[in-house]
Design a protein around this motif. Sequence first.
Motif, PDB file in Angstrom:
ATOM      1  N   UNK A 123      -6.895 -21.258  17.677  1.00  0.00           N
ATOM      2  CA  UNK A 123      -7.337 -19.899  17.437  1.00  0.00           C
ATOM      3  C   UNK A 123      -6.606 -18.996  18.424  1.00  0.00           C
ATOM      4  N   UNK A 124      -5.891 -17.985  17.929  1.00  0.00           N
ATOM      5  CA  UNK A 124      -5.042 -17.155  18.784  1.00  0.00           C
ATOM      6  C   UNK A 124      -5.205 -15.680  18.448  1.00  0.00           C
ATOM      7  N   UNK A 125      -4.679 -14.842  19.316  1.00  0.00           N
ATOM      8  CA  UNK A 125      -4.561 -13.430  18.999  1.00  0.00           C
ATOM      9  C   UNK A 125      -3.509 -13.258  17.912  1.00  0.00           C
ATOM     10  N   UNK A 126      -3.745 -12.312  16.999  1.00  0.00           N
ATOM     11  CA  UNK A 126      -2.749 -12.038  15.964  1.00  0.00           C
ATOM     12  C   UNK A 126      -1.514 -11.356  16.534  1.00  0.00           C
ATOM     13  N   UNK A 153      -6.713  -7.899  16.326  1.00  0.00           N
ATOM     14  CA  UNK A 153      -6.022  -9.039  16.932  1.00  0.00           C
ATOM     15  C   UNK A 153      -6.943 -10.229  17.159  1.00  0.00           C
ATOM     16  N   UNK A 154      -8.225  -9.978  17.336  1.00  0.00           N
ATOM     17  CA  UNK A 154      -9.196 -11.036  17.611  1.00  0.00           C
ATOM     18  C   UNK A 154     -10.376 -10.914  16.654  1.00  0.00           C
ATOM     19  N   UNK A 155     -11.153 -11.989  16.486  1.00  0.00           N
ATOM     20  CA  UNK A 155     -12.314 -11.918  15.600  1.00  0.00           C
ATOM     21  C   UNK A 155     -13.271 -10.796  15.990  1.00  0.00           C
ATOM     22  N   UNK A 156     -13.834 -10.145  14.990  1.00  0.00           N
ATOM     23  CA  UNK A 156     -14.799  -9.070  15.210  1.00  0.00           C
ATOM     24  C   UNK A 156     -16.193  -9.671  15.288  1.00  0.00           C
ATOM     25  N   UNK A 157     -16.901  -9.382  16.366  1.00  0.00           N
ATOM     26  CA  UNK A 157     -18.237  -9.956  16.566  1.00  0.00           C
ATOM     27  C   UNK A 157     -19.362  -9.010  16.183  1.00  0.00           C
TER      28      UNK A 157
END
Length: 226
Positions: A123-126, A153-157
Amino acid sequence: MHGSRLIPGSLAAVAGLASLANADVIRGQAMLTGQVTTGGTCSFANYTLPRDIYGVGIGGGNWAGGGKCGSCLDVFGPGGSARVMIVDSCTSCANNRLNLFSDAFRRIAGTDQGGIIDVEFDVVSCDIDEPIVVRNKVGTSRYHFSLQVLNANLPITALHVSTDGGQNWEETVRREYNFFERATGQSGGFSADRVMVRVSCSNGRRVILPEVSAAELVVTRAPTNC
């Protein structure tokens, strides 16, 4: 091969991608699927994937009811590697199964032929240079709030909305079709033509959009990314 590896703590932040919550690499399998963004369960209609990022669908157990839409993975296989963005789900797939778009499968498998291959992924930054954008769903208005986050860039929580300039915030709920809406039991909209939106990312960063229109299909750019 992308140089960005697992962000410290990011795997735990996107719990559900694997039971290996403390591992750097997730082991799974991948297969070739049709190369279509529009129509996928993440509702990425008319969305163009960023340069050098390919599309992937993920097993239903990992997909978390839309919670992993837009997340990026670096996938490593027998023929090479590729960065992919989760744009769809596969409800019949086992956990840690990836359905790779044909261009991604070719890079990772080293062949155009289908079949199932063993892979590892992080799992990485886009690493998208552009800011986050939010897009209103068809039918959105002051009486019905429905907003989608793209380019993160990262999952939205979480996604919160304020109608009083940020003094008070109301949390929304991410639906399985990847739009944030008011929780069940609340009125459909915020009774305002413009609202303030706060997007929370898995690294703890918050991105605020000070003015988002309530009109349908409007796209609003944030000042920055996660």
